[in-house]
Design a protein around this motif. Structure first.
Motif, PDB file in Angstrom:
ATOM      1  N   GLN A  16      93.929  21.914  39.622  1.00 37.18           N
ATOM      2  CA  GLN A  16      92.562  21.386  39.570  1.00 37.18           C
ATOM      3  C   GLN A  16      91.930  21.653  38.202  1.00 37.18           C
ATOM      4  O   GLN A  16      91.237  20.789  37.655  1.00 37.18           O
ATOM      5  N   MET A  17      92.196  22.831  37.658  1.00 39.06           N
ATOM      6  CA  MET A  17      91.653  23.171  36.352  1.00 39.06           C
ATOM      7  C   MET A  17      92.238  22.254  35.278  1.00 39.06           C
ATOM      8  O   MET A  17      91.544  21.840  34.354  1.00 39.06           O
ATOM      9  N   GLN A  18      93.516  21.928  35.416  1.00 37.93           N
ATOM     10  CA  GLN A  18      94.154  21.004  34.467  1.00 37.93           C
ATOM     11  C   GLN A  18      93.453  19.645  34.513  1.00 37.93           C
ATOM     12  O   GLN A  18      93.158  19.052  33.477  1.00 37.93           O
ATOM     13  N   GLU A  19      93.161  19.159  35.709  1.00 41.79           N
ATOM     14  CA  GLU A  19      92.444  17.881  35.854  1.00 41.79           C
ATOM     15  C   GLU A  19      91.071  17.955  35.204  1.00 41.79           C
ATOM     16  O   GLU A  19      90.653  17.030  34.502  1.00 41.79           O
ATOM     17  N   ARG A  20      90.378  19.043  35.431  1.00 43.13           N
ATOM     18  CA  ARG A  20      89.042  19.205  34.852  1.00 43.13           C
ATOM     19  C   ARG A  20      89.107  19.338  33.321  1.00 43.13           C
ATOM     20  O   ARG A  20      88.217  18.852  32.630  1.00 43.13           O
ATOM     21  N   LEU A  21      90.140  19.974  32.816  1.00 41.99           N
ATOM     22  CA  LEU A  21      90.299  20.060  31.375  1.00 41.99           C
ATOM     23  C   LEU A  21      90.497  18.669  30.778  1.00 41.99           C
ATOM     24  O   LEU A  21      89.935  18.346  29.730  1.00 41.99           O
ATOM     25  N   GLU A  22      91.266  17.840  31.454  1.00 42.50           N
ATOM     26  CA  GLU A  22      91.451  16.456  30.992  1.00 42.50           C
ATOM     27  C   GLU A  22      90.116  15.708  31.018  1.00 42.50           C
ATOM     28  O   GLU A  22      89.832  14.917  30.113  1.00 42.50           O
ATOM     29  N   GLN A  23      89.316  15.940  32.045  1.00 39.47           N
ATOM     30  CA  GLN A  23      87.988  15.314  32.109  1.00 39.47           C
ATOM     31  C   GLN A  23      87.101  15.815  30.977  1.00 39.47           C
ATOM     32  O   GLN A  23      86.341  15.043  30.380  1.00 39.47           O
ATOM     33  N   LEU A  24      87.196  17.099  30.676  1.00 37.26           N
ATOM     34  CA  LEU A  24      86.433  17.673  29.574  1.00 37.26           C
ATOM     35  C   LEU A  24      86.846  17.032  28.252  1.00 37.26           C
ATOM     36  O   LEU A  24      85.991  16.631  27.454  1.00 37.26           O
TER      37      LEU A  24
END
Length: 102
Positions: A16-24
């Motif tokens: 989930q953090m990886q997905e959010r990092l991509e969104q960031l």
């Protein structure tokens, strides 16, 4: 002794953090929203060695401080911070995926 489910749950949080990092990176998520979410993941910190929490907190502090600057500055390179967060994620995954010792 930790629960066998703990690393599995932590790996899910890292995904989930990886997905959010991509969104960031794609400017679909603010630095503050990313940081706030990451700091709420207490189960992740429980599954990792304690130094991982401190390193992540330091990176998130720098990320939020740098968010007040437009693009890149000599003190706060958002792309370098994103790369450092990626490195943290990669290392955290390696720790959680490593076979447990006897």
């Amino acid at each position: 002794m930790t629960s066998p489910q703990l690393p599995i749950q932590a790996l899910f949080v890292l995904a989930q953090m990886q997905e959010r990092l991509e969104q960031l990176r794609g400017h679909q998520l603010t630095a503050h929203a990313f940081s706030a979410w990451a700091l709420e993941q207490a189960g992740l910190f429980t599954a990792l060695p304690s130094r991982y929490e401190q390193v992540l907190r330091d990176l998130l502090n720098r990320l939020e401080a740098g968010a007040s600057f437009r693009e890149e500055s000599c003190s706060f390179s958002q792309s370098e911070l994103h790369e450092s967060l990626q490195l943290w994620l990669d290392k955290a995954c390696q720790v959680l995926e490593a076979p447990a010792g006897p």
